[in-house]
Design a protein around this motif. Structure first.
Motif, short mmCIF file in Angstrom:
data_model
loop_
_atom_site.label_atom_id
_atom_site.label_comp_id
_atom_site.label_asym_id
_atom_site.label_seq_id
_atom_site.Cartn_x
_atom_site.Cartn_y
_atom_site.Cartn_z
N UNK A 28 5.13 -9.09 -11.22
CA UNK A 28 3.96 -8.22 -10.94
C UNK A 28 2.74 -9.09 -10.72
N UNK A 29 2.55 -10.06 -11.64
CA UNK A 29 1.37 -10.93 -11.55
C UNK A 29 1.37 -11.68 -10.22
N UNK A 30 2.53 -12.15 -9.83
CA UNK A 30 2.64 -12.91 -8.58
C UNK A 30 2.23 -12.05 -7.36
N UNK A 31 2.74 -10.81 -7.38
CA UNK A 31 2.44 -9.90 -6.25
C UNK A 31 0.95 -9.57 -6.23
N UNK A 32 0.40 -9.23 -7.42
CA UNK A 32 -1.00 -8.81 -7.46
C UNK A 32 -1.92 -9.97 -7.06
N UNK A 33 -1.53 -11.20 -7.41
CA UNK A 33 -2.34 -12.36 -6.99
C UNK A 33 -2.36 -12.47 -5.46
N UNK A 82 0.84 -1.22 0.00
CA UNK A 82 0.00 0.00 0.00
C UNK A 82 0.87 1.26 0.00
N UNK A 83 1.95 1.25 0.80
CA UNK A 83 2.85 2.42 0.86
C UNK A 83 3.49 2.66 -0.50
N UNK A 84 3.94 1.56 -1.13
CA UNK A 84 4.60 1.68 -2.45
C UNK A 84 3.62 2.25 -3.47
N UNK A 85 2.41 1.65 -3.55
CA UNK A 85 1.45 2.08 -4.58
C UNK A 85 0.93 3.49 -4.30
N UNK A 86 0.87 3.84 -3.00
CA UNK A 86 0.31 5.16 -2.67
C UNK A 86 1.32 6.28 -2.67
N UNK A 87 2.60 5.97 -2.93
CA UNK A 87 3.62 7.01 -2.80
C UNK A 87 3.95 7.69 -4.13
N UNK A 88 3.19 7.34 -5.16
CA UNK A 88 3.42 7.99 -6.46
C UNK A 88 4.61 7.43 -7.21
N UNK A 89 5.12 6.26 -6.77
CA UNK A 89 6.28 5.65 -7.47
C UNK A 89 5.81 4.42 -8.25
N UNK A 90 5.03 4.67 -9.25
CA UNK A 90 4.46 3.62 -10.08
C UNK A 90 5.55 2.67 -10.59
N UNK A 91 6.73 3.27 -10.88
CA UNK A 91 7.79 2.48 -11.54
C UNK A 91 8.37 1.38 -10.66
N UNK A 92 8.27 1.52 -9.31
CA UNK A 92 8.87 0.51 -8.43
C UNK A 92 8.28 -0.87 -8.72
N UNK A 93 6.94 -0.94 -8.80
CA UNK A 93 6.32 -2.24 -9.11
C UNK A 93 6.33 -2.51 -10.61
N UNK A 94 6.10 -1.44 -11.40
CA UNK A 94 5.99 -1.62 -12.86
C UNK A 94 7.27 -2.21 -13.45
N UNK A 95 8.43 -1.95 -12.84
CA UNK A 95 9.71 -2.42 -13.41
C UNK A 95 10.16 -3.77 -12.86
N UNK A 96 9.25 -4.53 -12.25
CA UNK A 96 9.65 -5.81 -11.67
C UNK A 96 9.47 -7.00 -12.63
N UNK A 97 8.99 -6.71 -13.85
CA UNK A 97 8.78 -7.80 -14.81
C UNK A 97 7.38 -8.39 -14.64
N UNK A 98 6.77 -8.77 -15.81
CA UNK A 98 5.36 -9.20 -15.82
C UNK A 98 5.08 -10.33 -14.84
N UNK A 99 5.97 -11.32 -14.79
CA UNK A 99 5.74 -12.50 -13.96
C UNK A 99 5.70 -12.13 -12.47
#
Length: 945
Positions: free
Chosen positions: A805-810, A786-803
């Motif tokens: 990202x999918x794992x985290x969001x699941x 929540x802190x990461x997504x709410x801090x305006x740093x979209x790139x932190x999660x976006x740059x982790x690679x599709x696989x």
């Protein structure tokens, strides 16, 4: 009825039977007509087992509470007849039912009443009264029912919906119109009939009168025959406390000020003539505590009447009320000074408000001044400790006395507003007399006289330093008292309470020493020797360490000449060494922190010098007890450094004091302890706390140390390590945002994988501690995302690679749906809503809209439909609100496409009726999210029925 299932109602039944009973209960509750067998069992008295009878009432209660509107007229009539037949059965019983059954029956009667009165059962009370007459078993149930009705309809502590509030007003209006006079008559008959034979029923009835008097016509109760009956019961030992409470409720009734004064005065006359004002002759302290509360209520009522009349300009009536008020003061003083603190505490409210009245008068009469002095003397007497007070091991009695002292202090502050000169004079007299004879006086006299000097500082209006500036009477009196305090030798008095009071007062008036600095050396000696830091009481030493650091801080300009001497004298108190041979240092580690805060520049260097050798020693040590002692010592060292930083609020103040470099050196010194494999938990915890402080005090200067610290902390993690590490990363993220984006991108997956690894470790089924640790870690993980997504740093999660990202969001989807933890679920929905906002629009992340429809939308419906999702729980309702916000965000980002998906694909797959689908979609499209939140709650409540 299922007799086998009923066996499971017995508390001693085995788990299998109990489970069967629970299932049977659910079946009877939910089935259309199955509850009727319970009604029949109650009406005919089929069962003798108490647990079965209680069970039957519970089933009936559920029908009335949740299904009443759906019952047929015949079924509603059946419930009425069941209750009346059961009540009739009580009249025949030689022995009444157990209290828990009578209480449950009363609840069911009250619920039926609330649902059916006045429309369906207008004669409820007449039917009940004509049936029970004056049968004691029947009367008992009748009175319990009235109290249950009060809880449902009147009790102001229960939060009611607007609809319930309207219903309750209608019920009360109808009762006032139709049956209250008959109820009052029944109470009178019960009180008169049973006061000798059944005191417990009489007490119940008095409680009912007290509860109902707040909203019925007072004339029905406040009349000669009723009040005389109540007063006669004040003389019956078993009834007097309840009678007192009942009179208190009558006095508390809101009414016209002139009428209220008349009511109070008539009551007082009767009570006085009956001898109740002779407090000294009464030895029943429980009754006196109730009586004191009654007098307090009468006094406060008179104050309120006087205030209203004075404001309205009713001069004569206000004067009469003030006279009535003054007449109660002798009784007030008797109760205030009573040796039992409960009796005294119950009258404080009246005393406080009486003093407030005096404060508003243009001038005081001699009699009023005498009253003020009497209150003053009472406070001084009551502030005194009892001989039995246990200073070394304070328990509940001691805690209650401390609270009571706070109330007395409130009175003293009010006295100071009414007549500061009188108060100053009285305290000066008491203080001077006691200090002249302190060697022979009792500890409680000495303590209270110093305490009064301390209290003056807060009671007399002045800014902190202004007590000793200007040539006022107050200034010279305070200065004289302080001079006496620090020079008369009382600091040597051998009692911890006196020692503490002495040092507290020295600090309270530390500005005195700016005016008379010649006393500083004597007071410093008191701080440093057996009177203070070397006192035989750890409690005194601990408090003095803190007060000393404050004293030095305030008077730092006068300290230069003493610093070397102070350091020499306290050197042995500040040594960094583990306890040897079980001998503990005089000061605890916390106490030492306060000392070091005052002398920091001289202290941090030797602390760091000792750290490396001790750490090396710990790595070589093999004996576990010795390892623990060394680790404890190292942790305290880090703690000391942390605590010294509390003197600074941010980087500016650290820089300003020239301490940046010292703290940088500290970080350099302490970080290697993170990779120490021995006693890891304690060391990591202390270094992590130090990092938290440095983020505040050093700001971006701490950043070069963070990657190495993180690497150490992510090695060989336990759930607790991670759970405590996450807030550090969250703090860094929230504070530095873009500055730490590259570091976060680097550390994100290692941290997430470490969390997954710990959560995946198998644990024993019954290991509650491990389960709780995992739950807390899961919460921390979701909060981190929540802190990461709410801090305006979209790139932190976006740059982790599709696989990845999918794992985290699941895991977020899983957290929202699968774990029955509303706190974690709420966080997960906040994250999902944010991800939809970031990636769910037309120019969002590739493939994410598909993910929304496949996973996020179902999560919003599957989570609330889970049996564990309890809509009566406040936390769960907050989770549901965030769920609604997520749906709203999806609509905001996807528009009509989302509405079409719901109506044509998803809601039909849940078997939601088309009209309800349409209704939900309409609400979703409304601009106000509050409407959606309310609707969603109702939607899922309906879905779960």
């Amino acid at each position: 009825m299922d007799e086998q299932a009923l066996l499971g109602l017995n508390p001693n039944a085995d788990a299998r039977y109990r489970q069967r009973a629970m299932a049977y209960f659910e079946q009877l509750k939910e089935s259309q007509g199955a509850w009727e067998v319970c009604a029949e069992a109650l009406a005919k008295g089929i069962y003798n087992d108490d647990h079965v009878k209680f069970f039957c009432f519970q089933v009936l209660e559920h029908q009335i509470k949740f299904r009443h509107a759906g019952l047929s007229v015949v079924q509603q009539q059946m419930i009425r007849e069941t209750l009346m037949k059961w009540l009739q059965g009580q009249l025949m019983n030689a022995q009444p039912e157990k209290p828990f059954i009578r209480n449950k029956a009363a609840q069911v009667f009250a619920l039926t009443f609330v649902m059916e009165y006045p429309a369906l059962w207008p004669k409820f009370f007449f039917d009940v009264l004509s049936l029970v007459g004056l049968n004691p078993n029947g009367v008992d149930v009748y009175l319990r029912t009235l109290m249950a009705i009060d809880a449902e309809v009147v009790d102001r502590d229960i939060l009611h919906s607007p609809e319930e509030t309207r219903r309750n007003m209608l019920i009360k209006d109808a009762m006032r119109e139709q049956c209250i006079p008959s109820l009052v008559e029944s109470w009178f008959q019960i009180l008169q009939t049973y006061q000798r034979s059944h005191p417990e029923i009489t007490c119940q009835c008095l409680e009912v009168v007290g509860a109902f008097v707040s909203w019925i016509d007072l004339n029905l109760i406040a009349n000669d025959r009723f009040v005389n009956l109540l007063l006669s019961q004040m003389s019956v030992a078993e009834l007097r406390e309840e009678a007192c409470d009942c009179l208190f409720e009558i006095v508390n009734k809101g009414m016209d000020p002139v009428d209220k004064t008349k009511l109070v005065e008539s009551l007082c006359r009767v009570l006085q003539s009956a001898g109740f004002f002779n407090v000294e002759q009464e030895d029943d302290v429980d009754f006196l505590a109730k009586f004191s509360r009654l007098v307090n209520g009468m006094g406060q009522s008179l104050v309120l009447s006087w205030t209203k009349l004075a404001k309205a300009g009713s001069v004569k009536e206000a004067a009469d009320t003030l006279q009535a008020l003054e007449a109660k003061v002798p009784l007030l003083l008797q109760l205030l000074v009573h040796e039992d603190d409960d009796i005294s505490a119950n009258i404080v409210g009246f005393c406080y408000e009486y003093l407030h009245v005096l404060k508003q008068l243009p001038q005081l009469t001699d009699q009023q001044k005498t009253s003020i002095e009497a209150v003053m003397l009472a406070i001084m007497k009551k502030l005194t400790y009892d001989e039995e007070y246990n200073f070394e091991n304070e328990g509940e009695d001691e805690a209650m006395f401390v609270e009571y002292r706070k109330q007395l202090k409130m009175l003293l502050d009010r006295l100071a507003q009414v007549s500061p000169d009188l108060l100053l004079e009285a305290i000066l007299r008491v203080f001077t007399n006691t200090m002249q004879n302190w060697q022979t006086a009792s500890f409680s006299e000495v303590e209270v006289s110093i305490r009064l000097l301390y209290m003056l500082g807060e009671a007399l209006p002045a800014s902190h330093g202004a007590h000793f500036s200007g040539e006022t009477v107050k200034t010279s009196a305070l200065q004289d008292m302080m001079r006496t305090l620090v020079s008369c030798g009382v600091s040597s008095y051998q009692h911890s309470s006196v020692s503490l009071e002495f040092f507290e007062t020295v600090l309270r008036y530390d500005k005195f020493f700016l005016v008379e600095p010649q006393h500083i050396p004597n007071v410093l000696m008191a701080f440093l020797d057996q009177r203070g830091l070397r006192h035989n009481s750890p409690k005194v030493r601990s408090r003095v360490a803190y007060l000393f650091s404050r004293f030095v801080k305030t008077l730092h300009k006068h300290m230069n000449g003493f610093i070397e001497d102070i350091l020499t004298r306290i050197q042995d108190l500040l040594e960094l060494a583990p306890p040897e041979n079980g001998f503990l240092a005089l000061l605890t580690s916390d106490d030492q922190l306060f000392m070091k805060q005052a002398l920091m520049r001289s202290l941090l260097a030797p602390l760091m010098d000792a750290f490396h050798p001790l750490l090396a020693k710990l790595l070589q040590e093999t004996e576990e007890e010795r390892q623990a002692a060394l680790a404890d010592c190292l942790s305290h060292a880090v703690g000391f450094a942390s605590r010294t930083s509390k003197a600074f609020s941010n980087k500016q103040t650290v820089k300003h004091c020239g301490c940046t470099e010292v703290y940088r050196d500290c970080l350099q010194t302490f970080l290697p302890a993170l990779s120490c494999p021995v006693q890891r938990g304690a060391l990591r915890s202390s270094v992590r706390s130090f990092l938290h402080r440095m983020i505040i005090c050093m700001e971006e200067e701490v950043l070069p140390f963070v990657p190495a610290a993180s690497e150490h902390m992510l090695k060989d993690c336990e759930a607790k390590d991670l759970q405590e590490f996450i807030p550090l990363i969250s703090q860094i993220t929230a504070k530095f945002k873009r500055q730490v984006s590259p570091f976060l991108q680097q550390v994100f997956m290692p941290l997430v994988l470490a969390i997954f690894e710990v959560l995946a470790r198998p644990a024993e089924d019954n290991d509650q501690a491990a389960a709780l640790e995992k739950q807390m870690l899961r919460r921390s993980y979701f909060t981190f995302i929540q802190t990461i997504t709410g801090s305006g740093m979209n790139e932190v999660m976006a740059n982790q690679g599709a696989e990845n990202i999918e794992r985290v969001v699941f895991t977020i989807i899983q957290g929202a749906v699968d774990f029955p933890d509303p706190i974690a679920q709420k966080t997960c929905f906040i994250v999902l809503s944010k991800l939809v906002e970031l990636w769910g629009g037309k120019d969002g992340m590739v493939g994410f809209p598909d993910f929304i429809y496949k996973h996020i939308v179902p999560a919003c419906f599957l989570a609330p439909l889970k049996p564990t999702f309890d809509l009566s729980d406040a936390q769960t309702v907050l989770t549901l609100s965030e769920c609604a916000v997520t749906l709203k965000m999806i609509h905001l980002k996807r528009g009509p496409e989302f509405i079409q998906f719901l109506q044509q694909e998803y809601l039909p797959s849940l078997q939601v009726a088309p009209e309800i689908s349409q209704e939900l979609c309409q609400v979703l499209q409304q601009p106000d999210v509050k409407v959606l939140k309310n609707y969603i709650k109702a939607f899922f409540q309906r879905a779960k029925l």
